[in-house]
Design a protein around this motif. Structure first.
Motif, short mmCIF file in Angstrom:
data_model
loop_
_atom_site.label_atom_id
_atom_site.label_comp_id
_atom_site.label_asym_id
_atom_site.label_seq_id
_atom_site.Cartn_x
_atom_site.Cartn_y
_atom_site.Cartn_z
N GLY A 75 -13.70 12.51 11.05
CA GLY A 75 -13.39 13.46 12.12
C GLY A 75 -11.90 13.69 12.19
N LYS A 76 -11.32 13.47 13.36
CA LYS A 76 -9.88 13.64 13.54
C LYS A 76 -9.16 12.40 13.03
CE LYS A 76 -8.76 15.72 17.17
NZ LYS A 76 -8.80 16.01 18.59
N ASN A 77 -8.29 12.58 12.02
CA ASN A 77 -7.57 11.43 11.46
C ASN A 77 -6.38 11.04 12.35
OD1 ASN A 77 -5.20 12.90 10.70
ND2 ASN A 77 -6.20 13.57 8.83
N GLY A 78 -5.71 9.98 11.97
CA GLY A 78 -4.60 9.48 12.77
C GLY A 78 -3.43 10.44 12.90
N LEU A 79 -3.16 11.20 11.86
CA LEU A 79 -2.06 12.18 11.90
C LEU A 79 -2.37 13.30 12.88
CD1 LEU A 79 -1.38 12.32 8.06
CD2 LEU A 79 0.00 11.15 9.80
N GLU A 80 -3.60 13.79 12.83
CA GLU A 80 -4.01 14.85 13.75
C GLU A 80 -4.01 14.35 15.19
OE1 GLU A 80 -7.05 17.16 10.70
OE2 GLU A 80 -7.77 15.41 11.82
N MET A 107 5.87 11.19 5.63
CA MET A 107 6.51 12.41 6.13
C MET A 107 5.60 13.17 7.09
SD MET A 107 9.31 11.71 4.83
CE MET A 107 10.22 13.05 5.57
N GLN A 108 4.30 13.17 6.83
CA GLN A 108 3.35 13.80 7.76
C GLN A 108 3.33 13.06 9.10
OE1 GLN A 108 -0.44 13.99 5.78
NE2 GLN A 108 0.14 15.75 4.53
N ALA A 109 3.44 11.74 9.05
CA ALA A 109 3.46 10.96 10.28
C ALA A 109 4.67 11.31 11.13
CB ALA A 109 3.45 9.46 9.96
N LEU A 110 5.82 11.43 10.49
CA LEU A 110 7.02 11.84 11.22
C LEU A 110 6.86 13.23 11.82
CD1 LEU A 110 9.96 10.59 8.98
CD2 LEU A 110 9.38 9.84 11.28
N SER A 111 6.31 14.14 11.04
CA SER A 111 6.10 15.51 11.51
C SER A 111 5.12 15.56 12.68
CB SER A 111 5.57 16.41 10.39
OG SER A 111 6.53 16.52 9.37
N ASN A 147 12.07 2.40 2.90
CA ASN A 147 12.61 2.82 1.61
C ASN A 147 12.27 4.28 1.33
OD1 ASN A 147 13.70 0.31 1.11
ND2 ASN A 147 11.92 -0.41 -0.03
N ILE A 148 11.06 4.70 1.65
CA ILE A 148 10.66 6.09 1.46
C ILE A 148 11.55 7.00 2.30
CG2 ILE A 148 8.82 7.77 1.95
CD1 ILE A 148 6.82 5.50 1.19
N LEU A 149 11.78 6.62 3.55
CA LEU A 149 12.62 7.44 4.44
C LEU A 149 14.06 7.49 3.95
CD1 LEU A 149 11.20 6.28 7.88
CD2 LEU A 149 10.78 8.45 6.69
N ALA A 150 14.57 6.36 3.47
CA ALA A 150 15.93 6.34 2.94
C ALA A 150 16.05 7.26 1.73
CB ALA A 150 16.34 4.92 2.57
#
Length: 170
Positions: A75-80, A107-111, A147-150
């Motif tokens: 259904g609705k995932n965590g990002l949504e 990046m989707q989580a930040l958005s 590390n990904i964000l950096a």
């Protein structure tokens, strides 16, 4: 929907309690996280949800401080759910909890407005530290996620590239 109300162990000081809703479609994972959090006197797990839709409904009704969201749920995932929570319950912060450390998910989580992104391999101390920092208004990201964000911030430039002198300088 399972609900619990923890007895106040810190001598009636409710201001320190961090109210939490857990959302994960795996019952065993959810119960394990709940048991871990219940052992901390400053955290109160208000409710549990099987998916993002249920998490948003519970958050709208209960107004917790934090909703912990598995990234992949039916259904609705965590990002949504995180994006919906940001507009529907603006005082509630969301933290994505996942086994996936992909750049795309981070990046989707930040958005989506998430205040944190934790990997499921973290220990209890880091988990509780993350909740307390997010509750205080800070963002929190597990080591590999940092590390990904950096790398994103540096334009995917590696440290060795930054420290290498330009050819004309040599």
């Amino acid at each position: 929907i399972a609900r619990t109300c923890k007895a106040v162990k810190n001598h009636g000081n409710m201001n320190k309690m961090i109210s939490v809703i857990l959302a994960d479609d795996h019952v065993l994972v959810r119960k394990g996280i709940k048991a871990m959090l219940d052992s901390d006197e400053e955290i109160n797990v208000l409710a549990e949800a099987n998916d993002g839709t249920e998490a948003v409904e519970l958050a709208h009704r209960l107004s917790p401080d934090i909703v912990i969201l598995d990234i992949r749920m039916p259904g609705k995932n965590g990002l949504e759910a995180a994006a919906e929570l940001q507009s529907l319950v603006p005082n509630t912060k969301s933290i994505i909890l996942s086994m996936h450390d992909s750049e795309e998910y981070v990046m989707q989580a930040l958005s989506s407005g998430a205040y944190g992104y934790l990997l499921k391999d973290i220990d209890k101390n880091e988990f509780v530290k993350a909740l307390k920092q997010v509750h205080g208004g800070a963002k929190y990201f597990s080591g590999a996620v940092s590390n990904i964000l950096a790398n994103q911030l540096l334009g995917n430039t590696t440290i060795s590239t930054i420290n290498t002198p330009a050819e004309e300088d040599t």
